[in-house]
Design an enzyme around this catalytic site. Structure first.
Site, PDB file in Angstrom:
ATOM      1  N   GLU A  23      -0.877 -37.339  92.848  1.00  0.00           N
ATOM      2  CA  GLU A  23      -1.914 -37.588  93.847  1.00  0.00           C
ATOM      3  C   GLU A  23      -1.783 -39.051  94.257  1.00  0.00           C
ATOM      4  O   GLU A  23      -2.350 -39.949  93.636  1.00  0.00           O
ATOM      5  CB  GLU A  23      -3.285 -37.233  93.276  1.00  0.00           C
ATOM      6  CG  GLU A  23      -3.379 -35.740  92.940  1.00  0.00           C
ATOM      7  CD  GLU A  23      -4.684 -35.327  92.287  1.00  0.00           C
ATOM      8  OE1 GLU A  23      -5.632 -36.142  92.238  1.00  0.00           O
ATOM      9  OE2 GLU A  23      -4.766 -34.170  91.830  1.00  0.00           O
ATOM     10  N   ASN A  69      -7.357 -35.147  82.928  1.00  0.00           N
ATOM     11  CA  ASN A  69      -8.741 -35.141  83.378  1.00  0.00           C
ATOM     12  C   ASN A  69      -9.588 -34.055  82.722  1.00  0.00           C
ATOM     13  O   ASN A  69     -10.675 -33.742  83.217  1.00  0.00           O
ATOM     14  CB  ASN A  69      -8.794 -34.967  84.906  1.00  0.00           C
ATOM     15  CG  ASN A  69      -9.901 -35.762  85.541  1.00  0.00           C
ATOM     16  OD1 ASN A  69     -10.257 -36.838  85.058  1.00  0.00           O
ATOM     17  ND2 ASN A  69     -10.455 -35.256  86.636  1.00  0.00           N
ATOM     18  N   HIS A 115      -8.641 -39.529  93.420  1.00  0.00           N
ATOM     19  CA  HIS A 115      -7.903 -38.263  93.454  1.00  0.00           C
ATOM     20  C   HIS A 115      -7.636 -37.823  94.889  1.00  0.00           C
ATOM     21  O   HIS A 115      -8.385 -38.162  95.812  1.00  0.00           O
ATOM     22  CB  HIS A 115      -8.705 -37.160  92.756  1.00  0.00           C
ATOM     23  CG  HIS A 115      -8.795 -37.316  91.280  1.00  0.00           C
ATOM     24  ND1 HIS A 115      -7.917 -36.719  90.399  1.00  0.00           N
ATOM     25  CD2 HIS A 115      -9.661 -38.022  90.522  1.00  0.00           C
ATOM     26  CE1 HIS A 115      -8.242 -37.029  89.162  1.00  0.00           C
ATOM     27  NE2 HIS A 115      -9.304 -37.838  89.201  1.00  0.00           N
ATOM     28  N   GLU A 177     -12.574 -38.145  95.796  1.00  0.00           N
ATOM     29  CA  GLU A 177     -11.634 -37.068  96.128  1.00  0.00           C
ATOM     30  C   GLU A 177     -11.439 -37.082  97.641  1.00  0.00           C
ATOM     31  O   GLU A 177     -12.418 -36.989  98.403  1.00  0.00           O
ATOM     32  CB  GLU A 177     -12.220 -35.725  95.697  1.00  0.00           C
ATOM     33  CG  GLU A 177     -11.248 -34.579  95.699  1.00  0.00           C
ATOM     34  CD  GLU A 177     -10.468 -34.456  94.402  1.00  0.00           C
ATOM     35  OE1 GLU A 177      -9.229 -34.264  94.478  1.00  0.00           O
ATOM     36  OE2 GLU A 177     -11.082 -34.523  93.320  1.00  0.00           O
TER      37      GLU A 177
END
Length: 319
Positions: A23, A69, A115, A177
Site C-alpha cells: 500500500e 494489522n 493505508h 484509508e
C-alpha cells in the site's frame, strides 16, 4: 471551550506507513518524511514517521508471514521470541516496545496508520471509540478543512468486529484509508489526498496543544455492522461476484431488493436485509483471503457535547 481543558497536551505522534507493504502511498510519504521532516514538524511535539513492516515493503507484498494489522493483541505481544515466531508477530512486539506499551501511560499519544484500499472509498478516517472526544474533534476538523473533498468516517465500535491493529498501541489511534488505488502502484491524486489528511490532522494537534477553542460538534459516521462474504459452493469457491450496481458505490445506500452479487450463470442475488445499509470496502482485493466481499455499515452520529475533552462525554445515536 478550551479543548486543552482537563487534557494534557499531545507530545508524541507517530505516522505509520507500510503496515501493509504493497500500500504505497503511506510507504512513499513516510520515506519522504524521514528525509524531509520539516513538512510534518509542528512546534512542541515529536512527530515520528515509521516504516512498520520493512520486509514486506522491500518485497512490495502485503505481509511476509501474517497480517501485521491483526496481531497487536495481548496474546501475540506476550509470546516468547523464538525462531519459528512469525515475522510480523516479532515486528509487532518491537513496535509495542518503541511506541507503547499498549494500554500504558507511556504509550504514544496518537498514531496515524496510513493505508490504501482498492475500494472506491475516497479519503476515510477510521475511528475506534465513539467516546473519544479528541479524535471526534480531529475528524470534524479534517472534514471541514478538506471540503469540498469528501472525507468519510468509519466507526469500528463493535466488540466482534474490532481487530488488533498496529495503531491500537496509541492512546488515540487513527486509521487513514484512501482509495481506490491498486496495490503495488501509486496514484498522484490518492497520494495527495492522504498527504492533505495528514497535514490537517497535524494542524489540529498543534491547535489543540496551543489551547485553541473548538465548539461542540457532531460528525456523521458509518458504524460497522458485519462483514458479508461472497456466495460460495461446498468447496469454498466463490460462485458470484460483486454486482455492477454495487461496484464502486462505497458509502451509498443498499436497500432491500437491490442487486448485490451476480453469478456467471446470469443470476442476480439481491440484498435481503430488513433495512438500508451503506457498504464499504466493496470488492477490496486484500479481503478475498479474509472471505469478505464488503462491510455493512449504518449511519450514526458521534457528538462531542460538553466542555471538557478530558471526560468521556460523547454520545452515539442512530441517524
Amino acid at each position: 471551550m478550551a479543548v486543552s481543558s482537563g487534557t494534557d497536551p499531545v507530545r508524541r505522534v507517530a505516522i505509520f506507513g507500510g503496515t501493509h507493504g504493497n500500500e504505497l502511498s503511506g510507504v512513499v510519504l513516510v520515506k519522504h518524511w524521514l528525509k524531509h521532516g520539516e513538512e510534518i514538524t509542528r512546534p512542541g511535539m515529536e512527530v515520528r514517521p515509521f516504516i512498520t513492516n520493512p520486509r514486506a515493503v522491500e518485497k512490495c507484498i502485503r505481509y511476509v508471514d501474517t497480517d501485521l494489522n491483526r496481531v497487536f493483541d495481548s496474546e501475540n505481544l506476550r509470546k516468547e521470541k523464538t525462531t519459528n515466531l512469525p515475522y510480523e508477530v516479532k515486528t509487532a512486539q518491537d513496535i509495542n516496545c518503541i511506541f507503547g506499551p499498549k494500554g500504558s501511560d507511556d504509550a504514544y499519544d496518537v498514531i496515524f496508520d496510513l493505508h490504501n484500499t482498492t475500494s472506491h472509498m475516497g479519503a476515510t478516517l477510521i475511528l475506534e471509540d465513539s467516546r473519544d472526544d479528541f479524535t471526534i474533534q480531529m475528524c470534524h476538523y479534517i472534514q471541514i478543512s478538506l471540503t469540498p473533498v469528501p472525507c468519510s468516517v468509519l466507526l469500528i465500535d463493535h466488540p466482534s468486529m474490532k481487530y488488533a491493529a498496529s495503531r491500537s498501541v496509541a492512546k488515540h489511534p487513527v486509521g487513514v484509508e484512501v482509495g481506490p488505488q491498486p496495490h503495488g502502484i501509486l496514484r498522484a491524486d490518492i497520494l495527495e489526498q492522504m498527504r492533505m489528511v495528514m497535514k490537517y490532522a497535524l494542524d489540529f494537534v498543534q491547535h489543540f496543544n496551543e489551547g485553541r477553542e473548538f465548539p461542540p460538534c457532531s460528525i456523521e459516521v458509518y458504524k460497522v455492522m458485519e462483514k458479508v462474504d461472497y456466495p460460495r459452493n461446498e468447496n469454498g469457491d466463490i460462485t458470484a461476484i460483486i454486482h455492477e450496481n454495487l461496484q464502486d458505490r462505497d458509502w451509498q445506500e443498499l436497500n432491500p431488493g437491490d442487486p448485490m452479487f451476480f453469478t456467471l450463470a446470469g443470476k442476480t442475488i439481491a440484498y435481503e436485509g430488513d433495512c438500508t445499509v451503506y457498504p464499504t470496502f466493496v470488492n477490496e482485493a486484500a479481503y478475498y483471503e479474509k472471505k469478505q466481499a464488503f462491510t455493512k455499515t449504518q449511519k450514526a452520529k458521534c457528538q462531542h457535547l460538553k466542555e471538557s475533552l478530558g471526560r468521556k462525554t460523547s454520545l452515539l445515536s442512530s441517524a
